[in-house]
Design a protein around this motif. Structure first.
Motif, PDB file in Angstrom:
ATOM      1  N   SER A  36       0.642  -1.020  -0.197  1.00  0.00           N
ATOM      2  CA  SER A  36       0.175  -0.005  -0.004  1.00  0.00           C
ATOM      3  C   SER A  36       0.746   1.126  -0.032  1.00  0.00           C
ATOM      4  O   SER A  36       0.415   2.445  -0.475  1.00  0.00           O
ATOM      5  N   SER A  60      -4.023  -2.280  -3.229  1.00  0.00           N
ATOM      6  CA  SER A  60      -4.496  -3.006  -1.970  1.00  0.00           C
ATOM      7  C   SER A  60      -4.848  -4.232  -2.023  1.00  0.00           C
ATOM      8  O   SER A  60      -5.844  -4.441  -3.116  1.00  0.00           O
ATOM      9  N   ASN A  62      -6.029  -5.956   0.101  1.00  0.00           N
ATOM     10  CA  ASN A  62      -7.232  -6.320   0.938  1.00  0.00           C
ATOM     11  C   ASN A  62      -8.577  -6.077   0.235  1.00  0.00           C
ATOM     12  O   ASN A  62      -9.515  -6.724   0.736  1.00  0.00           O
ATOM     13  N   ASN A  63      -8.502  -4.922  -0.368  1.00  0.00           N
ATOM     14  CA  ASN A  63      -9.717  -4.425  -0.879  1.00  0.00           C
ATOM     15  C   ASN A  63      -9.772  -4.294  -2.689  1.00  0.00           C
ATOM     16  O   ASN A  63     -11.018  -3.885  -3.056  1.00  0.00           O
TER      17      ASN A  63
END
Length: 323
Positions: A36, A60, A62-63
């Motif tokens: 990130s 990201s 994660n997203n």
């Protein structure tokens, strides 16, 4: 042809040790490092490494599953090291597994889990009954997915996996440096049963060995990483007392002590993590957390050496702090 490895958490406790090892490896792998914060990760890379074999990608994991899809595809990644934690660990891990499923190049996965038998058989025997710690419980689900149905290519022999199960990291002790030096307290309730300890260096080395092996010897196996000896609260405090030349007292695992620990950890992280880590330490008081002699010997075979010494870590760290 040299392999290409995607390494998660390259700026973390394992990653900062793993990346230099891989870049100095004779196989000369190319590394894909999603992050990130590309500037921070790039600046942390050792100055003497061949940066032409490093691709730092800002995005990201994660997203943004599409970011992971593109990273695997655009760089022809051949193997992945998954080292994930956080409240979104399950989402992120399963999105990664889906991206690997769709990839035509990824052939091997090294997954960092946790020590102990987390198999379906262990679950059927009731191991989950007392586990409420989410960052431990998620490993049961992920291991079951990897072992029982990761990819259709499993059945064709075109995909392999190795799971590493570390015990409690040496570096966790560094988080209570202030408490030991200023208050004379080892502020982590390790309990009275005993906990195996593992060096981050050994975990990084095990990861290198598992990636290099590419599923030939260690494929389809879970290797526990940690000390054969276990360390309870009193023994740990005694070691730090000797290293620092002052009395270090342990905190107990009774309700009042755990309540206090949870409140203090919540201020360092968040209330949710304060509760989750407290639940992990409750487990350590309820049952020992270690590995068998057979598992230890298997670790030695993978590492090519004995496990690092926790006593030496404490001794060396104590000397540094006293200076």
């Amino acid at each position: 042809m040299a392999p290409t490895y995607l390494i998660t958490a390259a700026n973390g406790h394992i990653g900062t040790r793993l990346v230099p090892l891989l870049l100095s490896h004779p196989s000369q792998p190319t590394l894909v490092l999603p992050t990130s914060n590309a500037a921070r990760l790039t600046s942390s890379l050792p100055a003497d490494v061949d940066k032409s074999r490093v691709h730092v990608l800002e995005g990201s994991i994660n997203n943004d599953p599409a970011f992971v899809d593109a990273a695997l595809k655009n760089h022809n990644v051949t193997a992945v090291f998954l080292c994930l934690t956080g409240s979104d660990e399950l989402f992120t891990t399963f999105n990664f597994l889906d991206s690997m499923r769709k990839s035509s190049t990824v052939k091997h996965l090294v997954y960092l889990s946790a020590a102990s038998d987390l198999s379906l058989e262990a679950q059927q025997s009731g191991i989950l009954k007392d586990i409420y710690c989410a960052h431990v419980a998620v490993k049961f689900i992920v291991e079951a997915k990897i072992m029982r149905g990761l990819l259709p290519r499993d059945q064709e022999g075109g995909f392999s996996w190795t799971i590493l199960g570390p015990t409690l990291f040496f570096g966790n002790d560094l988080m209570v440096q202030r408490e030991m030096l200023e208050e004379g307290v080892f502020d982590a309730p390790l309990g009275s049963k005993g906990v195996s300890r593992v060096s981050e260096d050994d975990v990084a080395l095990a990861t290198v060995k598992a990636l290099e092996d590419d599923g030939k010897q260690w494929g389809g196996k879970k290797i526990m990483i940690g000390s054969l000896q276990t360390y309870a609260n009193q023994k740990t405090a005694q070691l730090w007392s000797q290293a620092l030349g002052k009395e270090i007292k342990p905190i107990l695992s009774d309700k009042a002590s755990l309540d206090g620990f949870e409140q203090r950890f919540a201020k360092k992280a968040s209330p949710a993590w304060g509760r989750d880590v407290r639940l992990m330490y409750e487990l350590f008081e309820a049952m020992p957390f270690g590995i068998t002699e057979e598992q230890y010997n298997e670790q030695v075979a993978l590492l090519g050496k004995e496990a690092d010494s926790y006593e030496k870590f404490v001794e060396d760290t104590g000397k540094q702090w006293k200076q």
